[in-house]
Enzyme design. Structure first.
Site, PDB file in Angstrom:
ATOM      1  N   LYS A 297      33.789  44.773  35.059  1.00 43.26           N
ATOM      2  CA  LYS A 297      33.731  43.424  35.418  1.00 43.26           C
ATOM      3  C   LYS A 297      31.816  42.506  34.555  1.00 43.26           C
ATOM      4  CE  LYS A 297      37.110  40.932  37.139  1.00 43.26           C
ATOM      5  NZ  LYS A 297      38.122  40.833  36.812  1.00 43.26           N
TER       6      LYS A 297
HETATM    7  N1  GLU Z   1      39.605  38.141  34.268  1.00 40.52           N
HETATM    8  C1  GLU Z   1      41.277  37.902  33.516  1.00 40.52           C
HETATM    9  C2  GLU Z   1      41.395  39.859  34.350  1.00 40.52           C
HETATM   10  O1  GLU Z   1      41.313  40.176  35.630  1.00 40.52           O
HETATM   11  C3  GLU Z   1      41.771  38.655  32.717  1.00 40.52           C
HETATM   12  C4  GLU Z   1      40.173  39.981  32.125  1.00 40.52           C
HETATM   13  C5  GLU Z   1      40.734  39.835  30.002  1.00 40.52           C
HETATM   14  O2  GLU Z   1      41.548  39.561  29.579  1.00 40.52           O
HETATM   15  O3  GLU Z   1      40.134  40.780  30.061  1.00 40.52           O
HETATM   16  O4  GLU Z   1      42.413  40.707  34.564  1.00 40.52           O
END
Ligand code: GLU
Length: 420
Positions: free
Chosen positions: A109
Protein backbone atom coordinates in the site's frame (compact mmCIF):
# COMPACT_ATOMS: atom_id res chain seq x y z
CA UNK A 1 10.68 0.81 13.84
CA UNK A 2 8.62 -1.99 15.42
CA UNK A 3 7.70 0.24 18.34
CA UNK A 4 6.95 3.19 16.06
CA UNK A 5 4.57 1.07 13.99
CA UNK A 6 2.91 -0.45 17.02
CA UNK A 7 2.27 3.04 18.40
CA UNK A 8 0.02 3.79 15.45
CA UNK A 9 -3.61 2.90 16.23
CA UNK A 10 -4.36 1.50 12.74
CA UNK A 11 -1.22 -0.63 12.62
CA UNK A 12 -1.90 -1.68 16.23
CA UNK A 13 -5.31 -2.87 15.10
CA UNK A 14 -3.95 -4.87 12.12
CA UNK A 15 -1.20 -6.34 14.32
CA UNK A 16 -3.71 -7.19 17.05
CA UNK A 17 -5.91 -9.01 14.53
CA UNK A 18 -2.84 -10.84 13.24
CA UNK A 19 -1.78 -11.95 16.76
CA UNK A 20 -5.24 -13.37 17.39
CA UNK A 21 -5.12 -15.31 14.12
CA UNK A 22 -1.54 -16.51 14.76
CA UNK A 23 -2.66 -17.89 18.15
CA UNK A 24 -5.66 -19.55 16.52
CA UNK A 25 -3.41 -21.14 13.87
CA UNK A 26 -0.76 -22.04 16.42
CA UNK A 27 1.91 -20.43 14.24
CA UNK A 28 5.40 -21.04 15.52
CA UNK A 29 7.35 -17.98 16.65
CA UNK A 30 9.72 -17.69 13.67
CA UNK A 31 7.06 -17.79 10.99
CA UNK A 32 4.77 -15.59 13.08
CA UNK A 33 7.33 -12.78 13.22
CA UNK A 34 8.14 -13.08 9.53
CA UNK A 35 4.49 -12.87 8.54
CA UNK A 36 3.77 -9.92 10.81
CA UNK A 37 6.42 -7.35 9.91
CA UNK A 38 6.67 -5.58 6.56
CA UNK A 39 9.61 -6.48 4.31
CA UNK A 40 10.16 -2.92 3.03
CA UNK A 41 9.04 0.48 4.27
CA UNK A 42 9.85 3.27 1.84
CA UNK A 43 9.52 6.96 2.66
CA UNK A 44 9.96 9.68 0.05
CA UNK A 45 10.12 13.44 0.32
CA UNK A 46 8.44 14.90 -2.73
CA UNK A 47 9.26 18.50 -3.67
CA UNK A 48 6.60 19.89 -5.98
CA UNK A 49 6.17 23.28 -7.72
CA UNK A 50 2.79 24.66 -6.71
CA UNK A 51 0.62 26.80 -8.99
CA UNK A 52 1.47 29.96 -7.00
CA UNK A 53 5.23 29.51 -7.54
CA UNK A 54 6.04 28.08 -4.07
CA UNK A 55 7.81 24.73 -3.68
CA UNK A 56 6.07 22.42 -1.26
CA UNK A 57 7.57 19.20 0.10
CA UNK A 58 5.08 16.37 0.56
CA UNK A 59 5.74 13.00 2.17
CA UNK A 60 4.88 9.77 0.41
CA UNK A 61 5.12 6.14 1.56
CA UNK A 62 5.06 2.68 0.10
CA UNK A 63 5.04 -0.42 2.26
CA UNK A 64 5.76 -3.75 0.58
CA UNK A 65 4.62 -6.24 3.18
CA UNK A 66 6.15 -9.33 1.65
CA UNK A 67 7.26 -10.64 -1.72
CA UNK A 68 7.15 -14.37 -0.96
CA UNK A 69 4.19 -15.20 -3.22
CA UNK A 70 4.78 -12.77 -6.10
CA UNK A 71 4.84 -9.00 -6.60
CA UNK A 72 3.14 -6.84 -4.00
CA UNK A 73 -0.22 -5.40 -4.95
CA UNK A 74 -2.23 -2.56 -3.51
CA UNK A 75 -3.47 0.96 -3.89
CA UNK A 76 -2.03 4.45 -3.53
CA UNK A 77 -3.97 6.75 -1.21
CA UNK A 78 -4.11 10.55 -1.16
CA UNK A 79 -5.43 11.78 2.18
CA UNK A 80 -4.41 14.44 4.75
CA UNK A 81 -4.18 11.83 7.54
CA UNK A 82 -1.99 9.29 5.68
CA UNK A 83 0.98 8.15 7.77
CA UNK A 84 3.42 5.27 7.64
CA UNK A 85 1.63 3.23 10.33
CA UNK A 86 -1.69 3.40 8.50
CA UNK A 87 -0.04 2.48 5.19
CA UNK A 88 1.74 -0.48 6.84
CA UNK A 89 -1.57 -1.71 8.29
CA UNK A 90 -3.29 -1.40 4.91
CA UNK A 91 -0.38 -3.27 3.26
CA UNK A 92 -0.75 -6.09 5.79
CA UNK A 93 -4.50 -6.33 5.09
CA UNK A 94 -3.77 -6.44 1.34
CA UNK A 95 -1.61 -9.49 2.05
CA UNK A 96 -4.36 -11.49 3.66
CA UNK A 97 -6.84 -10.28 1.02
CA UNK A 98 -4.71 -11.42 -1.93
CA UNK A 99 -3.94 -14.71 -0.26
CA UNK A 100 -7.59 -15.33 0.70
CA UNK A 101 -8.59 -14.70 -2.93
CA UNK A 102 -5.84 -16.97 -4.22
CA UNK A 103 -4.13 -14.14 -6.14
CA UNK A 104 -0.37 -14.57 -6.73
CA UNK A 105 0.56 -11.41 -4.85
CA UNK A 106 1.85 -10.09 -1.55
CA UNK A 107 0.29 -7.00 -0.04
CA UNK A 108 1.41 -3.44 -0.60
CA UNK A 109 0.00 0.00 0.00
CA UNK A 110 1.14 3.52 -0.65
CA UNK A 111 0.05 6.93 0.44
CA UNK A 112 0.86 10.60 0.09
CA UNK A 113 -0.05 12.93 2.93
CA UNK A 114 -2.00 15.63 1.10
CA UNK A 115 -5.52 16.97 0.74
CA UNK A 116 -6.45 16.39 -2.92
CA UNK A 117 -9.53 18.62 -2.55
CA UNK A 118 -7.14 21.55 -1.98
CA UNK A 119 -4.82 20.74 -4.91
CA UNK A 120 -5.46 21.75 -8.51
CA UNK A 121 -5.29 19.03 -11.17
CA UNK A 122 -1.93 20.35 -12.37
CA UNK A 123 -0.56 20.19 -8.81
CA UNK A 124 -1.92 16.66 -8.43
CA UNK A 125 -0.28 15.70 -11.70
CA UNK A 126 3.12 17.08 -10.62
CA UNK A 127 2.82 15.37 -7.22
CA UNK A 128 1.83 12.02 -8.73
CA UNK A 129 4.58 12.14 -11.35
CA UNK A 130 7.15 13.12 -8.70
CA UNK A 131 6.11 10.14 -6.59
CA UNK A 132 6.22 7.84 -9.63
CA UNK A 133 9.70 9.07 -10.48
CA UNK A 134 11.02 8.57 -6.93
CA UNK A 135 9.50 5.10 -6.61
CA UNK A 136 10.51 3.82 -10.07
CA UNK A 137 13.67 2.00 -8.82
CA UNK A 138 11.57 0.09 -6.29
CA UNK A 139 8.62 -1.08 -8.41
CA UNK A 140 8.03 -3.18 -11.51
CA UNK A 141 5.43 -5.55 -13.01
CA UNK A 142 7.05 -8.44 -11.10
CA UNK A 143 7.91 -6.42 -7.96
CA UNK A 144 5.16 -3.97 -7.04
CA UNK A 145 2.00 -3.08 -8.98
CA UNK A 146 0.06 -0.08 -7.68
CA UNK A 147 -3.64 0.79 -8.14
CA UNK A 148 -6.15 3.45 -7.04
CA UNK A 149 -7.30 3.83 -3.44
CA UNK A 150 -8.97 6.62 -1.42
CA UNK A 151 -8.39 9.97 -3.17
CA UNK A 152 -6.88 8.58 -6.39
CA UNK A 153 -8.44 7.34 -9.64
CA UNK A 154 -7.68 6.18 -13.18
CA UNK A 155 -6.14 9.55 -14.10
CA UNK A 156 -3.51 9.26 -11.34
CA UNK A 157 -2.73 5.76 -12.59
CA UNK A 158 -2.33 7.11 -16.14
CA UNK A 159 0.28 9.66 -14.91
CA UNK A 160 2.19 6.91 -13.09
CA UNK A 161 2.04 4.66 -16.15
CA UNK A 162 3.31 7.49 -18.34
CA UNK A 163 6.18 8.42 -15.99
CA UNK A 164 7.29 4.80 -15.57
CA UNK A 165 6.99 4.06 -19.31
CA UNK A 166 9.01 7.16 -20.19
CA UNK A 167 11.82 5.92 -17.92
CA UNK A 168 11.60 2.42 -19.41
CA UNK A 169 11.60 3.75 -22.95
CA UNK A 170 8.55 1.66 -23.85
CA UNK A 171 4.88 1.40 -22.95
CA UNK A 172 4.52 -0.79 -19.82
CA UNK A 173 0.79 -1.17 -19.06
CA UNK A 174 1.42 -4.04 -16.63
CA UNK A 175 3.16 -1.67 -14.18
CA UNK A 176 -0.17 -0.41 -12.83
CA UNK A 177 -3.85 -1.37 -12.63
CA UNK A 178 -7.01 0.68 -12.42
CA UNK A 179 -5.81 2.76 -15.38
CA UNK A 180 -8.11 4.12 -18.10
CA UNK A 181 -9.43 1.50 -20.55
CA UNK A 182 -7.85 3.35 -23.50
CA UNK A 183 -4.45 2.79 -21.87
CA UNK A 184 -5.15 -0.94 -21.62
CA UNK A 185 -7.00 -0.73 -18.33
CA UNK A 186 -9.58 -3.45 -17.79
CA UNK A 187 -13.26 -3.17 -18.56
CA UNK A 188 -15.14 -3.38 -15.27
CA UNK A 189 -12.24 -2.26 -13.02
CA UNK A 190 -13.85 1.06 -12.03
CA UNK A 191 -17.00 -0.58 -10.71
CA UNK A 192 -15.32 -3.81 -9.55
CA UNK A 193 -15.05 -3.11 -5.81
CA UNK A 194 -18.61 -1.78 -5.45
CA UNK A 195 -19.93 -4.55 -7.69
CA UNK A 196 -18.19 -7.16 -5.55
CA UNK A 197 -19.63 -5.65 -2.36
CA UNK A 198 -23.18 -5.72 -3.78
CA UNK A 199 -22.73 -9.27 -5.10
CA UNK A 200 -21.53 -10.56 -1.71
CA UNK A 201 -24.41 -8.76 0.00
CA UNK A 202 -26.85 -10.74 -2.17
CA UNK A 203 -25.05 -13.98 -1.22
CA UNK A 204 -25.28 -13.10 2.49
CA UNK A 205 -28.98 -12.19 2.16
CA UNK A 206 -29.53 -15.61 0.53
CA UNK A 207 -27.77 -17.35 3.42
CA UNK A 208 -30.00 -15.54 5.90
CA UNK A 209 -33.10 -16.46 3.88
CA UNK A 210 -33.90 -12.81 3.19
CA UNK A 211 -35.12 -11.68 -0.26
CA UNK A 212 -32.78 -9.44 -2.23
CA UNK A 213 -35.73 -7.61 -3.79
CA UNK A 214 -36.58 -4.71 -1.51
CA UNK A 215 -33.79 -5.41 1.02
CA UNK A 216 -32.74 -2.11 2.57
CA UNK A 217 -29.23 -0.67 2.82
CA UNK A 218 -27.32 2.26 4.29
CA UNK A 219 -23.96 3.25 2.81
CA UNK A 220 -21.31 5.36 4.55
CA UNK A 221 -18.94 6.91 1.99
CA UNK A 222 -19.67 7.89 -1.59
CA UNK A 223 -16.31 7.58 -3.30
CA UNK A 224 -15.59 5.01 -5.99
CA UNK A 225 -16.49 2.04 -3.80
CA UNK A 226 -19.56 3.49 -2.07
CA UNK A 227 -21.07 4.98 -5.23
CA UNK A 228 -20.82 1.74 -7.23
CA UNK A 229 -22.07 -0.28 -4.24
CA UNK A 230 -25.17 1.99 -4.16
CA UNK A 231 -25.66 1.70 -7.91
CA UNK A 232 -25.22 -2.08 -8.05
CA UNK A 233 -27.37 -2.81 -5.00
CA UNK A 234 -30.12 -0.72 -6.62
CA UNK A 235 -29.66 -2.65 -9.90
CA UNK A 236 -30.06 -5.90 -7.93
CA UNK A 237 -33.46 -4.66 -6.65
CA UNK A 238 -32.42 -3.35 -3.24
CA UNK A 239 -33.43 -0.06 -1.69
CA UNK A 240 -30.62 2.20 -0.51
CA UNK A 241 -32.27 4.43 2.07
CA UNK A 242 -29.33 6.29 3.56
CA UNK A 243 -26.02 7.57 2.17
CA UNK A 244 -23.39 9.71 3.86
CA UNK A 245 -20.06 11.30 2.97
CA UNK A 246 -17.89 14.14 4.30
CA UNK A 247 -20.52 16.69 3.20
CA UNK A 248 -23.32 15.12 5.32
CA UNK A 249 -25.92 12.35 5.25
CA UNK A 250 -29.20 11.90 3.39
CA UNK A 251 -32.23 9.65 3.89
CA UNK A 252 -35.16 8.54 1.74
CA UNK A 253 -37.29 5.74 3.09
CA UNK A 254 -38.42 4.80 -0.45
CA UNK A 255 -34.86 4.44 -1.72
CA UNK A 256 -32.41 6.93 -3.20
CA UNK A 257 -32.17 7.07 -7.00
CA UNK A 258 -28.52 6.30 -7.74
CA UNK A 259 -28.34 8.01 -11.16
CA UNK A 260 -29.72 11.24 -9.79
CA UNK A 261 -27.43 11.06 -6.75
CA UNK A 262 -24.37 10.51 -8.96
CA UNK A 263 -25.32 13.54 -11.07
CA UNK A 264 -25.86 15.65 -7.93
CA UNK A 265 -22.46 14.67 -6.49
CA UNK A 266 -20.73 15.34 -9.82
CA UNK A 267 -22.20 18.85 -9.74
CA UNK A 268 -21.87 19.78 -6.06
CA UNK A 269 -19.03 17.55 -4.79
CA UNK A 270 -21.04 15.81 -2.05
CA UNK A 271 -24.31 14.08 -1.17
CA UNK A 272 -25.55 16.95 1.04
CA UNK A 273 -28.34 19.00 -0.50
CA UNK A 274 -29.69 16.12 -2.65
CA UNK A 275 -33.27 17.19 -3.30
CA UNK A 276 -35.02 13.83 -3.23
CA UNK A 277 -33.95 12.99 0.32
CA UNK A 278 -33.95 14.58 3.77
CA UNK A 279 -30.75 15.52 5.60
CA UNK A 280 -29.92 13.47 8.69
CA UNK A 281 -27.08 13.26 11.17
CA UNK A 282 -24.11 11.27 9.70
CA UNK A 283 -23.49 9.44 13.02
CA UNK A 284 -27.16 8.60 13.40
CA UNK A 285 -27.49 7.18 9.88
CA UNK A 286 -25.25 4.26 10.90
CA UNK A 287 -27.67 3.35 13.67
CA UNK A 288 -30.90 3.33 11.64
CA UNK A 289 -32.65 0.03 11.01
CA UNK A 290 -31.69 -1.69 7.74
CA UNK A 291 -30.89 -5.10 6.33
CA UNK A 292 -27.39 -4.11 5.23
CA UNK A 293 -24.97 -1.53 6.60
CA UNK A 294 -22.05 -0.75 4.29
CA UNK A 295 -19.16 1.28 5.74
CA UNK A 296 -17.35 2.34 2.56
CA UNK A 297 -15.13 5.16 3.80
CA UNK A 298 -12.17 4.95 6.16
CA UNK A 299 -10.87 2.82 9.05
CA UNK A 300 -12.24 2.55 12.58
CA UNK A 301 -15.78 3.93 12.21
CA UNK A 302 -17.57 1.01 13.88
CA UNK A 303 -16.38 1.23 17.48
CA UNK A 304 -17.35 -0.23 20.85
CA UNK A 305 -19.56 2.88 21.25
CA UNK A 306 -21.83 2.38 18.23
CA UNK A 307 -21.51 -1.42 17.76
CA UNK A 308 -24.03 -2.28 20.52
CA UNK A 309 -26.59 0.01 18.81
CA UNK A 310 -26.28 -1.14 15.20
CA UNK A 311 -29.62 -2.24 13.76
CA UNK A 312 -28.50 -4.13 10.65
CA UNK A 313 -28.61 -7.84 9.81
CA UNK A 314 -25.50 -7.71 7.60
CA UNK A 315 -22.37 -5.60 8.05
CA UNK A 316 -20.63 -5.41 4.67
CA UNK A 317 -17.15 -3.94 5.14
CA UNK A 318 -16.49 -2.17 1.86
CA UNK A 319 -13.75 -0.03 3.46
CA UNK A 320 -10.50 -1.49 4.78
CA UNK A 321 -10.46 -1.83 8.57
CA UNK A 322 -13.77 -0.08 9.37
CA UNK A 323 -14.41 -2.09 12.56
CA UNK A 324 -12.15 -1.79 15.61
CA UNK A 325 -11.18 -4.89 17.59
CA UNK A 326 -13.37 -4.00 20.62
CA UNK A 327 -16.30 -3.47 18.21
CA UNK A 328 -15.55 -6.87 16.67
CA UNK A 329 -15.86 -8.42 20.12
CA UNK A 330 -19.26 -6.71 20.62
CA UNK A 331 -20.50 -7.97 17.23
CA UNK A 332 -19.31 -11.51 17.96
CA UNK A 333 -20.98 -11.42 21.37
CA UNK A 334 -24.26 -10.13 19.89
CA UNK A 335 -24.31 -12.94 17.35
CA UNK A 336 -27.15 -11.36 15.33
CA UNK A 337 -25.06 -9.61 12.63
CA UNK A 338 -23.66 -11.43 9.59
CA UNK A 339 -20.22 -9.89 9.04
CA UNK A 340 -18.74 -9.83 5.54
CA UNK A 341 -15.15 -8.98 6.53
CA UNK A 342 -13.21 -6.33 4.60
CA UNK A 343 -10.59 -8.69 3.18
CA UNK A 344 -13.36 -10.50 1.33
CA UNK A 345 -16.00 -7.78 1.01
CA UNK A 346 -13.85 -5.29 -0.91
CA UNK A 347 -11.68 -7.87 -2.69
CA UNK A 348 -13.48 -7.21 -5.99
CA UNK A 349 -11.12 -4.32 -6.69
CA UNK A 350 -7.86 -6.20 -6.39
CA UNK A 351 -9.33 -9.26 -8.09
CA UNK A 352 -10.15 -7.27 -11.21
CA UNK A 353 -6.75 -5.58 -10.86
CA UNK A 354 -5.29 -9.07 -11.11
CA UNK A 355 -7.40 -9.69 -14.24
CA UNK A 356 -6.13 -6.40 -15.65
CA UNK A 357 -2.48 -7.36 -15.01
CA UNK A 358 -3.02 -10.79 -16.59
CA UNK A 359 -4.65 -9.22 -19.66
CA UNK A 360 -1.76 -6.75 -19.95
CA UNK A 361 0.90 -9.45 -19.67
CA UNK A 362 -0.88 -11.36 -22.44
CA UNK A 363 -1.63 -8.25 -24.54
CA UNK A 364 -5.25 -9.37 -24.57
CA UNK A 365 -8.54 -7.84 -23.41
CA UNK A 366 -11.76 -9.27 -22.02
CA UNK A 367 -15.26 -7.80 -22.22
CA UNK A 368 -16.95 -6.27 -19.21
CA UNK A 369 -19.34 -9.22 -18.98
CA UNK A 370 -16.42 -11.65 -19.01
CA UNK A 371 -14.64 -9.67 -16.30
CA UNK A 372 -17.65 -9.30 -13.99
CA UNK A 373 -18.66 -12.95 -14.46
CA UNK A 374 -15.15 -14.15 -13.61
CA UNK A 375 -15.18 -11.79 -10.61
CA UNK A 376 -18.48 -13.16 -9.29
CA UNK A 377 -17.24 -16.74 -9.71
CA UNK A 378 -14.10 -16.00 -7.70
CA UNK A 379 -15.92 -14.08 -4.97
CA UNK A 380 -18.56 -16.78 -4.67
CA UNK A 381 -15.92 -19.47 -4.32
CA UNK A 382 -14.09 -17.49 -1.59
CA UNK A 383 -17.41 -16.79 0.18
CA UNK A 384 -18.45 -20.46 0.19
CA UNK A 385 -14.97 -21.61 1.28
CA UNK A 386 -15.05 -19.08 4.10
CA UNK A 387 -18.43 -20.22 5.39
CA UNK A 388 -17.29 -23.85 5.24
CA UNK A 389 -14.10 -22.95 7.15
CA UNK A 390 -16.08 -21.09 9.82
CA UNK A 391 -18.45 -24.00 10.14
CA UNK A 392 -15.62 -26.53 10.53
CA UNK A 393 -13.75 -24.40 13.03
CA UNK A 394 -16.74 -22.87 14.80
CA UNK A 395 -15.37 -19.36 14.37
CA UNK A 396 -16.61 -16.00 13.11
CA UNK A 397 -16.05 -14.72 9.58
CA UNK A 398 -13.38 -12.15 10.61
CA UNK A 399 -11.20 -14.82 12.17
CA UNK A 400 -12.00 -17.31 9.40
CA UNK A 401 -11.08 -14.94 6.57
CA UNK A 402 -7.87 -13.71 8.16
CA UNK A 403 -6.86 -17.23 9.19
CA UNK A 404 -7.30 -18.50 5.63
CA UNK A 405 -5.16 -15.66 4.30
CA UNK A 406 -2.44 -15.87 6.96
CA UNK A 407 -2.22 -19.65 6.78
CA UNK A 408 -1.45 -19.66 3.04
CA UNK A 409 1.28 -17.03 3.50
CA UNK A 410 2.80 -18.89 6.46
CA UNK A 411 2.95 -22.12 4.45
CA UNK A 412 4.76 -20.41 1.58
CA UNK A 413 7.30 -18.89 3.97
CA UNK A 414 7.92 -22.23 5.66
CA UNK A 415 8.32 -24.06 2.36
CA UNK A 416 10.61 -21.49 0.77
CA UNK A 417 12.89 -21.15 3.82
CA UNK A 418 14.19 -18.19 5.79
CA UNK A 419 14.90 -15.65 3.04
CA UNK A 420 11.52 -14.45 1.75
N1 GLU B 1 -7.07 -0.11 -3.17
C1 GLU B 1 -7.82 -1.31 -3.39
C2 GLU B 1 -7.83 -2.18 -2.15
O1 GLU B 1 -7.68 -1.70 -1.05
C3 GLU B 1 -7.42 -2.04 -4.64
C4 GLU B 1 -6.00 -2.48 -4.70
C5 GLU B 1 -5.59 -3.02 -6.07
O2 GLU B 1 -6.41 -3.10 -6.96
O3 GLU B 1 -4.41 -3.37 -6.19
O4 GLU B 1 -8.08 -3.35 -2.20
Amino acid sequence: MKEQLLNDPVFGMAAGQFDRVADFLNLDQSVRERCKWPKRILTFSLPVHMDDGRTEVFFGYRVQHHLSRGPVKGGLRFHPKVNVGEVAALAMWMNWKCSLMGLPYGGGKGGITCDPSKLSMTEQERLTRRFAQEITPFIGPEIDVMAPDVGTNAQHMAWILDTYSTHAGRFVPEIITGKPVELQGSEGRTEATGHGVAFLVTRALDKLGLPVQGATAIVQGYGNVGSYAVETMEAFGMKVRGVSDVSGAIWNVNGINSDKLRAHVAKTGGVAGFKEAEPIDPDEVLLRECDVLVPAALERVITEKNAPNLRCRILAEAANGPTTQPADAVIEERGDIFLIPDVLCNAGGVTVSYFEWVQNLQRFSWTKTEVLTKLETKLNEAFENLLAFCDRNQCGTRLGALATGVDAVARVKKTRGLFP
